[in-house]
Enzyme design. Sequence first.
Site, PDB file in Angstrom:
ATOM      1  N   LYS A 195       0.873  -1.173   0.000  1.00  0.00           N
ATOM      2  CA  LYS A 195       0.000   0.000   0.000  1.00  0.00           C
ATOM      3  C   LYS A 195       0.904   1.215   0.000  1.00  0.00           C
ATOM      4  CE  LYS A 195      -3.815   1.996   2.672  1.00  0.00           C
ATOM      5  NZ  LYS A 195      -4.632   1.795   3.901  1.00  0.00           N
ATOM      6  N   THR A 213      -8.692  -2.755   5.436  1.00  0.00           N
ATOM      7  CA  THR A 213      -7.569  -3.340   4.701  1.00  0.00           C
ATOM      8  C   THR A 213      -8.011  -4.602   3.971  1.00  0.00           C
ATOM      9  OG1 THR A 213      -6.044  -2.515   6.375  1.00  0.00           O
ATOM     10  CG2 THR A 213      -5.245  -4.320   4.997  1.00  0.00           C
TER      11      THR A 213
END
Lengths: 323, 323, 323, 323, 323, 323
Positions: C197, C230
């Site tokens: 990420k 997430t």
Amino acid sequence: MAIFGYGDIVLYSGRGCQSLSSEISSRLMVPLGGCDVIKFANENIFVRLHSSVRGQDAFIVQTTSSPVNDNLMELLIFIDTLKRASAGRVTAVIPYLAYARSDKKDQPRVPITARLVADMIQVAGADRYITLDLHAGQIQGFFSIPGDTLTAFPLLADYMREKNLDEAVVVAADLGFAKKARNFAMELSLPVAFIEKRRTGEFSSALTVIGDVKDKDAIIVDDEVNTGGTLVNAVQLLYDYGARNVYCCFVHPVLSGNAAERLGQLPITEIVTTNSIEIPHEKFKLLPKITILSVAPLLSGVINRVHEGRSVGEMFKPYHGYS
Amino acid sequence: MAIFGYGDIVLYSGRGCQSLSSEISSRLMVPLGGCDVIKFANENIFVRLHSSVRGQDAFIVQTTSSPVNDNLMELLIFIDTLKRASAGRVTAVIPYLAYARSDKKDQPRVPITARLVADMIQVAGADRYITLDLHAGQIQGFFSIPGDTLTAFPLLADYMREKNLDEAVVVAADLGFAKKARNFAMELSLPVAFIEKRRTGEFSSALTVIGDVKDKDAIIVDDEVNTGGTLVNAVQLLYDYGARNVYCCFVHPVLSGNAAERLGQLPITEIVTTNSIEIPHEKFKLLPKITILSVAPLLSGVINRVHEGRSVGEMFKPYHGYS
Amino acid sequence: MAIFGYGDIVLYSGRGCQSLSSEISSRLMVPLGGCDVIKFANENIFVRLHSSVRGQDAFIVQTTSSPVNDNLMELLIFIDTLKRASAGRVTAVIPYLAYARSDKKDQPRVPITARLVADMIQVAGADRYITLDLHAGQIQGFFSIPGDTLTAFPLLADYMREKNLDEAVVVAADLGFAKKARNFAMELSLPVAFIEKRRTGEFSSALTVIGDVKDKDAIIVDDEVNTGGTLVNAVQLLYDYGARNVYCCFVHPVLSGNAAERLGQLPITEIVTTNSIEIPHEKFKLLPKITILSVAPLLSGVINRVHEGRSVGEMFKPYHGYS
Amino acid sequence: MAIFGYGDIVLYSGRGCQSLSSEISSRLMVPLGGCDVIKFANENIFVRLHSSVRGQDAFIVQTTSSPVNDNLMELLIFIDTLKRASAGRVTAVIPYLAYARSDKKDQPRVPITARLVADMIQVAGADRYITLDLHAGQIQGFFSIPGDTLTAFPLLADYMREKNLDEAVVVAADLGFAKKARNFAMELSLPVAFIEKRRTGEFSSALTVIGDVKDKDAIIVDDEVNTGGTLVNAVQLLYDYGARNVYCCFVHPVLSGNAAERLGQLPITEIVTTNSIEIPHEKFKLLPKITILSVAPLLSGVINRVHEGRSVGEMFKPYHGYS
Amino acid sequence: MAIFGYGDIVLYSGRGCQSLSSEISSRLMVPLGGCDVIKFANENIFVRLHSSVRGQDAFIVQTTSSPVNDNLMELLIFIDTLKRASAGRVTAVIPYLAYARSDKKDQPRVPITARLVADMIQVAGADRYITLDLHAGQIQGFFSIPGDTLTAFPLLADYMREKNLDEAVVVAADLGFAKKARNFAMELSLPVAFIEKRRTGEFSSALTVIGDVKDKDAIIVDDEVNTGGTLVNAVQLLYDYGARNVYCCFVHPVLSGNAAERLGQLPITEIVTTNSIEIPHEKFKLLPKITILSVAPLLSGVINRVHEGRSVGEMFKPYHGYS
Amino acid sequence: MAIFGYGDIVLYSGRGCQSLSSEISSRLMVPLGGCDVIKFANENIFVRLHSSVRGQDAFIVQTTSSPVNDNLMELLIFIDTLKRASAGRVTAVIPYLAYARSDKKDQPRVPITARLVADMIQVAGADRYITLDLHAGQIQGFFSIPGDTLTAFPLLADYMREKNLDEAVVVAADLGFAKKARNFAMELSLPVAFIEKRRTGEFSSALTVIGDVKDKDAIIVDDEVNTGGTLVNAVQLLYDYGARNVYCCFVHPVLSGNAAERLGQLPITEIVTTNSIEIPHEKFKLLPKITILSVAPLLSGVINRVHEGRSVGEMFKPYHGYS
């Protein structure tokens, strides 16, 4: 079976005193605990125990002789390992405690490292300590955990007594040792004399013998011998004052640098010491007249008594005078 | 004049990082404090300060690189000395903190030496610490005294950025460093790849590159290099996967054993590191392609800010990602 | 009968994990201790034990899931009560330790709450702790009391192994979990991939899969799932990269806010987790594809071993890789 | 400029007493420090300060009223944050200290939570505390850090004195408050009476007024009002014994559950209290006859004196009788 | 045989309570441990135990009555001796704890000596304490070690109950004792009254009885009697208010100065107290109407229960109201 | 104005050394702080300061001579009072520290009271200590707070030097003092001799002089004189060995019991001591040949230097040899 809340004795040896630990192990009939003690390439020391110590009565025997700081750090890491492995009780058995001479501020801006070391041993997680002939008895008070400070001087005295020296005198090579030397002399029913060292300039000093040594066997007594410098001077001086033989008795054979070589060459009748510190072979062979008394019976006896909750005091005379 | 209750900065250097301390001293325009640091024949370390530090704001700079345990013990003795000499505040400046990899029990019956070391620093009497790129940021929590943990990765990133490598990739040689490698890559606006090491037998393991390195300049990044073993394997692997050049960036040049020799022989374009650990000359000359960035500006800046009570945080981006 | 200095096991449950405690109680064949745990009108929590625990080996099982601060305070008050009621030993059994992500200063002027929590548990009077899959193994070092940090990942791995997925890959949804994901993959003899990420703006970020997931069953693994954000992104991404099925494995089902709802709607094959945190019924019914493995056998086994002084380490592989 | 070793006052407010903190801030002419105080989805509280507090004299104002455990935890996290951000000194200003009634073991196997809370505040890193009318003065001794325990009873007394009630009596609604009620009466030159509550069965009890209240204005005084149950009974009883008016004075308006509703419906002339606890608007509007005196002048005065090293004692009569 | 990790009870007596200790010893059928307790010419107190206490469950009974500071110091030195002699557990049994009235800062710049004393007992090495009717129950919270605070009021109440006084009232001579007096009254099913003392000038004060004592037997109750001044005034006042007889009940006969003489001359029916403090013979003979109840059964019962790990709470009613 | 974070010097005197404190006060030109020090009828000591010490640099001068335990307790209560009154720093100035001879376990089952006393001083809240000629320098290490241990021997030496005794010898009356006696002799450029005491039976002992005293002026030197027994024997012995005059020099005139009488009757030329302990008038008049040197210049000088952050070390020779 658990005595006083702890399981069996488990016994570990640091790398500073393998032979002594083995001897203690034999006497206790408790095998040394399996463990890896590794100094990694980056010099970080690492300890890993091979089997569980949970709830057990753990003793780690580690002297803090050369390499001093490595041995000290190894001791602390061992204690941390045993504590975090949930040992029921952790006793640090330290036959020779380094930094004991750094025990007060006798000049401005110096450390009291012996207190620091005591604090480190406690903060690492030791519940108790066992040690032998501290340079100053007051170091016991640097610990707030309980401990047993033993003395090997009676061992040395017993050995000397058997020689039946008829005209002998005990000599303190350092005035700081005067009182203990007197006690040693008292045990042997001998008189005592002192060597006074007095600085005469920045790099010079004069030695005097106070007391009578003429035509006598002089027995120099001290707690440890480091570089041997004091001893070399003392032996010569005693002969100058008329001593007929010189013996040297001390508990801790630190023997730094070329001390072994110097002592080996001294006109000395016998050196009597203990295995509180292991003398490396290459030094040992330079010392033909040395006698090494083992402290293993003493230490194993105390470990047993600590484990079983029996008196340690009764192993000694009530007031032995060596603290 | 006293700022925030302490006198002037007084700055001492342990024997582990004399050059770095000198550089810090120059930058602070504060001379290094005079002191004797002696390792006696019996290996006991002794510290004596030449002048009063009473009420002053004392900083002792000492790295804990090789000889690790001697340097650590010297640091602790320095702290005790400063405390007992009544320094107003004692800050331990430790560019490289040893034992940081012993930070958790990842198997039964092992120590957490990094916590032990933190406790030792506190029990010796430090009021604060300053350190650089801890192996794990959590080690900050091993201390209950306040401290400043700095990072030299922005230094390394700035240096690499100026190279303007057009097709490059940041590579984490160890998966434990994956997140920090990603942050380093982000600073350089580069992609990231990982080397996965997997044990295939008791003494063997296989390496895989996860991510794309083909025809790219690979920048291996890590916090420290110890024996260099991981690096040797990584470099070869990256070439195998088609990398065209390999750079190595790391903060702490531990370089244990023959690491310098191994790294010197690697087909590597450049090694970029810092002087958090002083590389001895005989190792340094084996490393022709090494670039050493100085952390002295960083450390002296922080010392100044700590002394004057100014923000240390504003020297860094709010979230730098290297803790 | 007393083993190692403590009486019998006495077992108490905080209100945070009644079912788990009951299961542990059954397995230990030790009834839960009677007690009043009252939250007064003024929200002050109060604990009163119904019978004497003097000298006994007390275990208080309390998770610190929602309501987090109430549960934490209840744990501390329980410990104080047991200590002042003269329990022989107090062990805090905390299946899920809150605040574990606040474990370092990764930006200026933030707390290290996990260390604070460890200090609070110690100052309240706990002698030991038992916990499960800490976010970072280093949190063990925040405690100076000994403890046992267990892992439930082998439970999850065993469960997944029995599925015999032929073409699967383990995926770390966060780079901070890369190393543990690799270890999980190693146990299942599967490859590993990572989701990176990267922030692309103040409020935006881009996700990339590093490693190969195409046409594979992807097993996302993590220590806990909080809001599920997430995970939602990760599942979508994995399908985008060609994964054919997605499994989710994690130890601690925190499931804050509407996480259960989000997860319930994910195109996911199975969610595998544990009862370290009790999922409230209204959330549980939103999660049709969830499998909950019980950690009660693990915790009761460890409690027994702690009580009897038997090895906890032998319940796990020597190096399990989840600390 | 630094006074006594600390920089300027920096003032932070927890979320438990925003209005009071603002008022303190105005009076000190020190703005409230910018900070984020976040309760994450997983209920973990997080604090981040917006600017440096290094070396400053930090005051965190946080009351521990409802939500009690959240507010307490927030206070502790604030203290840890300030300590680790290197504040020169951290003072916890706690207008109302929760758990103060859990201050002794008055039955077997209960906690002493007030000591636990004091220990938690210290272990978090507070250097000092300031608080107001502790339930028992002895709680000062639960702290080993220095602190200032203030009293707002003189405020209440001043307010009541101005009413010039000609035939009044001070009434202690609880015998544990008898001595302080007498002192309050003495300040107002009024007589004192007591309500004795005596259990008559497991769920019943009888109330008696001891002393003379007939045809008098009765002023009930107490340190706090929680559920209001005691007060409801007391008011009725006093009217039964012939009191003509009833006033209620107390420092801490805890007002748990439906206390506000109950008090609002009491045939009472006036309720006089302080803003040590902020009464939420929906409760406040139920209390038409309430008068709230501000403790902000008191607290800001003390903060100033603490900062400047001036006497706090001289703000009060030497022996005020409310500790 | 070891129970709960400690050996047998070993019992020592300080010089402050030899008779009480002997009585406890007889009841426990454990002889008092041999020891030398010496006050040297330089007033330094010295303790030497005659036999080993290693691993044993040691109880040192020492009251801190006159000479207070000598007795306190002797207690501390005894604890240190027992700890350093490796007792398994050290319990300080303190029938009367001095300095308990110095338990809060009720005016500026005064000490909280009771907390200091608690800290001193802990730092000396006590593992537990046992005491009797502390002036304030909160003093329990000054200790962080566990302890048992007992009450002798039920003893006094039992004794008074057997008198079957038909028209009696319990009187608190001090408003700080109001609540405990009510509880004492409740046990005897009697009403309660209070004496209010109010300063009327710098050196004068007025006393009032609040409640009904006319034609009743008044039972004044308090925790201790010091100079007897309060009592002298109270007795006179009660007769003035019409009481027909006056009894005095208190636990600790401190009887400082000429208190015995004053009490002996009071027109009082009976004084009932305990032997928590030994009244010297010359004082005792001045008190013809005194009855001394022994706390030895209570203390020996508790010592036994502490040693055997049995409930102490079950010796008392759950909520006895005297803490 | 604040120097190093503390306000002005505030100086208090315990009741153990009023004259010395007054002299220090005059020299510092700082008045003694007003305070009530009360010993209540129940012998509890109480301290109340008359004015604020908030933030100030507080020094409490209290010697721990007779009445030893009262004076020690008063010191501790003073420290607690100053700490809780928010003094900026509390320094305990203890000209004579009692219990210093109880500094090690030289026999089983005895206390180390000197460590206990050091711990008590710290737990009471002292930040520093200043003391004079500790019996053993190691007692410095019993403290973990910093301190200044001063010596008055140079004062004594200066006084003796001015006598220009041409044929003199320094004599240690106790072998434990041998080294310090040598240092004292060195300062005076005189030889040294020793008196050896040896037990010859349970109640008898023999004394010998080792070294030459014939026809010389003998200067007996010691740190303190307690009962005077050693001195009486030593003086006689020295005359027996031919000394022509005897002087006695010691720092601390403890003079317990009838020591003053015994010393007054000795055939001694002069007694030289200091006012570290105040000799009561009735003892003083028995000692016609006594000279008392004041330590006030020394102590006030050090207090000033401690306050101003200037070197204390430079007041002494670097290695003075009296620690």
